[in-house]
Design a protein around this motif. Structure first.
Motif, PDB file in Angstrom:
ATOM      1  N   ALA A  56      34.073 -25.200  15.106  1.00 35.66           N
ATOM      2  CA  ALA A  56      34.223 -25.637  13.713  1.00 35.66           C
ATOM      3  C   ALA A  56      34.835 -27.031  13.634  1.00 35.66           C
ATOM      4  O   ALA A  56      34.511 -27.809  12.723  1.00 35.66           O
ATOM      5  N   ARG A  57      35.704 -27.366  14.567  1.00 34.35           N
ATOM      6  CA  ARG A  57      36.324 -28.700  14.577  1.00 34.35           C
ATOM      7  C   ARG A  57      35.394 -29.767  15.147  1.00 34.35           C
ATOM      8  O   ARG A  57      35.677 -30.959  15.033  1.00 34.35           O
ATOM      9  N   ASP A 104      31.554 -31.773  15.947  1.00 31.07           N
ATOM     10  CA  ASP A 104      30.520 -32.378  15.108  1.00 31.07           C
ATOM     11  C   ASP A 104      29.131 -31.812  15.411  1.00 31.07           C
ATOM     12  O   ASP A 104      28.121 -32.425  15.072  1.00 31.07           O
ATOM     13  N   LYS A 118      30.932 -22.361   9.134  1.00 31.81           N
ATOM     14  CA  LYS A 118      30.737 -23.150   7.911  1.00 31.81           C
ATOM     15  C   LYS A 118      31.928 -23.022   6.972  1.00 31.81           C
ATOM     16  O   LYS A 118      32.352 -24.005   6.349  1.00 31.81           O
ATOM     17  N   ARG A 174      34.729 -25.119   8.258  1.00 27.03           N
ATOM     18  CA  ARG A 174      34.448 -26.542   8.053  1.00 27.03           C
ATOM     19  C   ARG A 174      34.635 -26.940   6.593  1.00 27.03           C
ATOM     20  O   ARG A 174      35.178 -28.015   6.308  1.00 27.03           O
ATOM     21  N   SER A 217      38.286 -27.168   5.875  1.00 22.86           N
ATOM     22  CA  SER A 217      38.863 -28.354   6.510  1.00 22.86           C
ATOM     23  C   SER A 217      38.496 -29.625   5.750  1.00 22.86           C
ATOM     24  O   SER A 217      39.326 -30.515   5.559  1.00 22.86           O
ATOM     25  N   GLN A 218      37.246 -29.716   5.284  1.00 27.97           N
ATOM     26  CA  GLN A 218      36.808 -30.894   4.534  1.00 27.97           C
ATOM     27  C   GLN A 218      37.532 -31.008   3.204  1.00 27.97           C
ATOM     28  O   GLN A 218      37.905 -32.101   2.772  1.00 27.97           O
TER      29      GLN A 218
END
Length: 521
Positions: A221-222, A224, A243, A246, A249-250
């Motif tokens: 998840a961290r 790219d 997902k 992510r 985190s975003q």
């Protein structure tokens, strides 16, 4: 390597004993300043060594069954395997397996594995532990890569070897080994490249290792790694967890980050599905109906990673894709192609202008990526007649030769630099193609093998050397063409004698391809 820091799984000796998965462990301690092994400790160590002889000493072959691994028969003793593993105990009760001479049972390891893969060297390490209670060091030729500056503590071969051992330990129900290899894989997760964490996550899912699953999901998840790549490897429920992590985190980093356009994403996926179907005409239609370009869809990256080489050829033939385009991760098409290790695609991309000296965002060239994925055993293996070509070696050699030829290349096509008499690219293609015709054209193969072994260094560049030397090289090349022509006629005559007409031999796609390649020379 990472496994050097792991606790030993060999028999440890203490004052108390216990049985775990059929193995006996003992500890011995002394109140004095020095520990003196007891008679029991010495006896157990001797027993372990004696049992090991059953595996390594051909003079002690009292095995009563065989397990076939990569075509190699490994003799085993059913009483030992049954006493150590409930899997084998149940297997031998069923009396399955083909019987050979003297009613000796044979089992193919691929039939015993519901998932995963366990190759020969990994199975021997596993089997040694079953017999002795001691875990042998990982063989360097299959647990390291051929990158000359790699520490081999988290490269792909090192990870793959432990993954194979984890599959064997879990499926064959050796929980003490599962615990050991889970610790090793957890150690890899923090060190490995994100792409190399994927096989760890896959084995963790199969073996239901919750702690390892959690750490792998968090690591991916961290990273790219794009969703399309993840969908090729992982189940939907795992992708959904990634997902969610992510998105959270975003939002923490930038709550105003714009959302992905679903229509744009849908059009890209349609192009990828058309490529999966080998339908380049449909790709052209989709491009004409939308504002999406091949480069926006990273279509060439996708084809190089997942599609048949002929699809890559057709996509390049459209003339609409940048062969040196970088995707969102900073990888060029060539970087993606070398991860697949398909020589024909690599040669095709180089011919169309791919730059071998381009580096990834973390400083890796195409050849360094390829070396980091290749085991010494695979790199140094020799191709026997009738076997598939050594693709690992060909990929690395092709890339290294291109780097030597064109070390400062930008986007200039290498095809524009090939002189009429320069055999460089012809020979690269020859190495990749000649093995495809070995089964059907053995005499041609023999001539070409001898040429590669004896004459390749001298004929590598016809334009080098004095005029007399160049003349000799050209004469030798003409002799080679004549020898190949004679060998082809001999092969063709033998095919006709075996009942295959010349028309039927050319109707077969494989034989047609081999015939055309000989004629091109």
């Amino acid at each position: 390597m990472a496994n050097s820091s792991e606790p030993s799984s060999s028999l440890s000796f203490t004052s108390s004993s216990h049985i775990s998965n059929g193995s006996i462990s003992h500890n011995f301690s002394s109140s004095g300043s020095e520990s003196v092994p007891s008679l029991e400790v010495i006896s157990l160590s001797k027993l372990s060594s004696n049992l090991e002889q059953l595996l390594v000493d051909s003079g002690c072959d009292y095995s009563d069954a065989d397990i076939i691994v990569e075509g190699i028969s490994v003799g085993v003793h059913r009483c030992i395997l049954a006493s150590r593993s409930s899997f084998f105990r149940d297997l031998f009760k069923q009396k399955k397996g083909s019987s050979g001479k003297e009613s000796r049972s044979k089992y193919c390891i691929s039939d015993l594995l519901p998932y995963g893969d366990v190759r020969y060297e990994a199975f021997l390490v596993f089997l040694s532990y079953v017999y002795t209670g001691k875990l042998k060091p990982s063989p360097m030729e299959v647990s390291t890569c051929v990158h000359n500056v790699c520490a081999h503590d988290a490269c792909r071969p090192a990870i793959n070897f432990v993954v194979e051992l984890m599959y064997a330990s879990s499926i064959f129900q050796m929980p003490d080994l599962v615990s050991i290899f889970q610790r090793r894989l957890l150690n890899f997760v923090g060190k490995a490249l994100a792409d190399d964490v994927i096989p760890i996550l896959v084995v963790a899912l199969h073996c239901q290792l919750s702690q390892l699953i959690t750490q792998c999901i968090e690591r991916v998840a961290r990273s790219d790694i794009d969703s399309i790549s993840l969908e090729k490897e992982l189940p939907d429920e795992v992708i959904e967890k990634i997902k969610i992590l992510r998105r959270n985190s975003q939002q923490d980093c930038d709550p105003n980050m714009p959302a992905v356009d679903p229509l744009h994403e849908k059009r890209i996926r349609r192009i990828h599905k058309a490529l999966d179907s080998d339908d380049v005409e449909l790709v052209k239609l989709l491009l004409s109906e939308s504002a999406i370009t091949l480069d926006e869809a990273n279509a060439l990256h996708y084809a190089a990673a997942y599609c048949d080489p002929k699809v890559v050829t057709e996509v390049l033939g459209l003339g609409l894709a940048d062969v040196n385009l970088r995707n969102s991760r900073g990888y060029t098409v060539l970087h993606i192609a070398v991860m697949r290790k398909e020589p024909s695609i690599i040669v095709l991309l180089l011919t169309k202008g791919a730059c071998a000296s381009e580096l990834t965002s973390d400083g890796q060239s195409a050849v360094s990526i390829c070396r980091r994925l290749t085991r010494p055993k695979d790199y140094h293996s020799k191709t026997e007649q009738g076997q598939e070509a050594n693709k690992d070696r060909i990929c690395i050699d092709v890339l290294e030769r291109e780097m030597r030829r064109n070390p400062m290349a930008g986007v200039t096509s290498i095809s524009s630099q090939i002189m009429p008499d320069d055999l460089h690219m012809k020979l690269l293609n020859l190495e990749n193609r000649v093995d495809l015709g070995r089964c059907y054209f053995p005499h041609c193969s023999e001539v070409l093998d001898k040429f590669i072994e004896d004459d390749l260094p001298d004929l590598f560049y016809l334009e080098m050397g004095t005029s007399d030397e160049q003349k000799i090289k050209r004469m030798r090349f003409m002799e080679l063409k004549e020898e190949v022509h004679k060998a082809f006629n001999k092969d063709k005559a033998e095919l006709n004698l075996s009942g295959l007409s010349s028309s039927s031999s050319t109707s077969s796609p494989k034989k047609l391809g081999a015939t055309q390649k000989v004629r091109k020379l």
